[in-house]
Scaffold this active site. Sequence first.
Site, PDB file in Angstrom:
ATOM      1  N   TYR A 125       0.838  -1.200   0.000  1.00 40.88           N
ATOM      2  CA  TYR A 125       0.000   0.000   0.000  1.00 40.88           C
ATOM      3  C   TYR A 125       0.871   1.247   0.000  1.00 40.88           C
ATOM      4  O   TYR A 125       1.813   1.356   0.803  1.00 40.88           O
ATOM      5  CB  TYR A 125      -0.925  -0.009   1.217  1.00 40.88           C
ATOM      6  N   CYS A 126       0.579   2.184  -0.919  1.00 40.24           N
ATOM      7  CA  CYS A 126       1.272   3.461  -0.975  1.00 40.24           C
ATOM      8  C   CYS A 126       2.768   3.226  -1.166  1.00 40.24           C
ATOM      9  O   CYS A 126       3.176   2.490  -2.061  1.00 40.24           O
ATOM     10  CB  CYS A 126       0.960   4.279   0.282  1.00 40.24           C
ATOM     11  N   ILE A 127       3.615   3.809  -0.326  1.00 43.41           N
ATOM     12  CA  ILE A 127       5.051   3.622  -0.461  1.00 43.41           C
ATOM     13  C   ILE A 127       5.447   2.165  -0.199  1.00 43.41           C
ATOM     14  O   ILE A 127       6.455   1.683  -0.704  1.00 43.41           O
ATOM     15  CB  ILE A 127       5.813   4.585   0.485  1.00 43.41           C
ATOM     16  N   GLY A 151       3.812  -0.255  -1.468  1.00 46.02           N
ATOM     17  CA  GLY A 151       3.684  -0.835  -2.789  1.00 46.02           C
ATOM     18  C   GLY A 151       4.885  -0.532  -3.667  1.00 46.02           C
ATOM     19  O   GLY A 151       5.319  -1.374  -4.465  1.00 46.02           O
ATOM     20  N   PHE A 174      -1.724  -1.220  -3.986  1.00 47.87           N
ATOM     21  CA  PHE A 174      -2.837  -0.353  -3.633  1.00 47.87           C
ATOM     22  C   PHE A 174      -2.357   1.096  -3.590  1.00 47.87           C
ATOM     23  O   PHE A 174      -1.562   1.464  -2.726  1.00 47.87           O
ATOM     24  CB  PHE A 174      -3.413  -0.723  -2.271  1.00 47.87           C
TER      25      PHE A 174
END
Length: 642
Positions: free
Chosen positions: A373-375, A377, A401
């Site tokens: 998720y975010c960083i 990811g 994500f």
Amino acid sequence: MKTARLSDTASASRARRPRAEPGLGTRARGRRRDALHRAAKVTPVDAVAAPTPTAAPTQGESFAPDSYASTAFADVLDRSLHAATARFTGGISPMALFAAYADWASHLAFSPGKRALLAEKAVKKGLRLANYAARRVAQVDVGPCIDPLPQDRRFVDAGWQQLPFSLNYQAFLLTQQWWHNAVTGVRGVTRQHENMIAFVTRQWLDVFSPSNSLLTNPEVLRRTQLEFGMNLIRGASNWLEDLEHAVGDKKPVGADAFQVGRDVAASPGEVIYRNRLIELIQYAPTTDRVRPEPVLIIPAWIMKYYIMDLSRGNSLVRHLTDQGFTVFMISWKNPGPEDRDLTLDDYRALGMMKALDVISAIVPGRKVHAVGYCIGGTLLAMGAAAMARDGDARLATTSFFAAQTDFTEAGELMLFINESQLAFLEDTMWEQGFLGARQMAGAFQMLRSNDLVWSRIVHDYLMGERSPMTDLLAWNADATRMPFVMHAEYLRHLFLDNDLAEGRYKIGGRPVALSDIRTPCFVVGTETDHVAPWRSVYKMHLLTDTEVTFVLTSGGHNAGIVSEPGHPRRHYRISTRPAEGRYVDPEIWAAGTALTQGSWWVSWWEWLKARSGAEVPAPRIGAPDAGYTSLYEAPGTYVRQT
């Protein structure tokens, strides 16, 4: 004594400068990456205690003792001045801002045609406003001479259509439009400078919006009359309460109702591994049989991990275990000054890769569904590319994500990513050893100041109301810090240079390529994301040669990801491009992909199940034979660090 300690720090930092990397362009990297190159490079270790850095001159540098001491003092003086200035500018480099406005002003001064056009526009807008005012005074039914932008909700109340309020807000919008014309379209101004001054000018104009004032906001005036000023008394009380919490470094009002481990981050499980950077949680199964491939979730370390494990109803962890998956979660440490030298590769080695090693010991021989998720990811993409390059086949699928891998269209955050701004920010982090949580939160609030700053001031302090606290808002207030070296590397290698997307980012001394990833990818973008714009996330189609299932869901960077079944007003688009499929432009893709009502989580679960084996008995918690036993009950200790 303070000066001496700072000098020692600078000397040690200078001594640990890494060698310049070849193949990264012809710009003067040594000068351009001054703060980063002076940062320590920590060898990934599993020890909880931080290693003690050494201070020895880097190979190739030759300083006489007196010369080196004077250089260190000058460096400390400059950095300290920049860091002190940042406290008053919110971390914005005044030099970068001055350069942008100087670029615009000098080109505008040398463009008489543009100035004449602006003068003409000013006259026309003035006449439009005067005509509008005259017709309204004469009670002639006339529509507004300028409409707000679709996302601007400040003037929707019916009271704004009555004099004098209609004249006030029309004048404001016309002024805002004129300034947009003034700061854009000036030939010769660099694109980043134009975007920067347009953004900053809009922020300054928003300060003077009539919606922000008691005397010019009809909604506030009406409420004040109805309540005989009690709304203002409540608002003053709200302001004092918020000020007390801010000065005392407390959580926002109402956030205490969501206690970590009780109300949020409450899914049962055990911390089975801990090092200086992560705690790895294995969640207890809720079904007797599970899919053989476990799920590893790599959250962002900008915030605490439990956005993936909020309240029972919207906990992604709870829903995954109910679907018959064994779930592991990385809980990142909230770094302090002692962690200043942690690198981006330490997050990969001590985080993602060590978690995979532990999972492989618990369920040997099974591949893993990895989720970022975010960083987190972005880190997953780096790690997956390195694993593919090195022949490590432990990943079954990869899910991303709201995660960017190409940063050329990273939204308004890119406005302030240049040499001047990064040097200024690095000096701030150099003094502290980290980027503070408030500094990070302030940057994101600035991107949406109307929604996150001014509307809250009007609602809480002028209307005297309190928005109800939710689990997502409480999580959003539970911010973390960012280590100096890691964040400097992240901003320079990814945001500024786009090394990962362009095949220059090195892991283990060798570049990695996202095109090496062969696992099926599930990629999620959100429609109103200001942090990772969905068109930027969509670029995974360009960067990989594997099967990509892309989802565009309603909501923003956080709320769009927390999209449990039954959540009202949720919709999404989804399609799969096979490995041999052709690229489709994002606009064409969005126009041609059908809208589905409901939660995208359901489609993701089905996607995971289709790429998983037949159910097997649930594994035990940990692997005692391999030394991985229960250390603490979930959510562990790192998530509670402030």
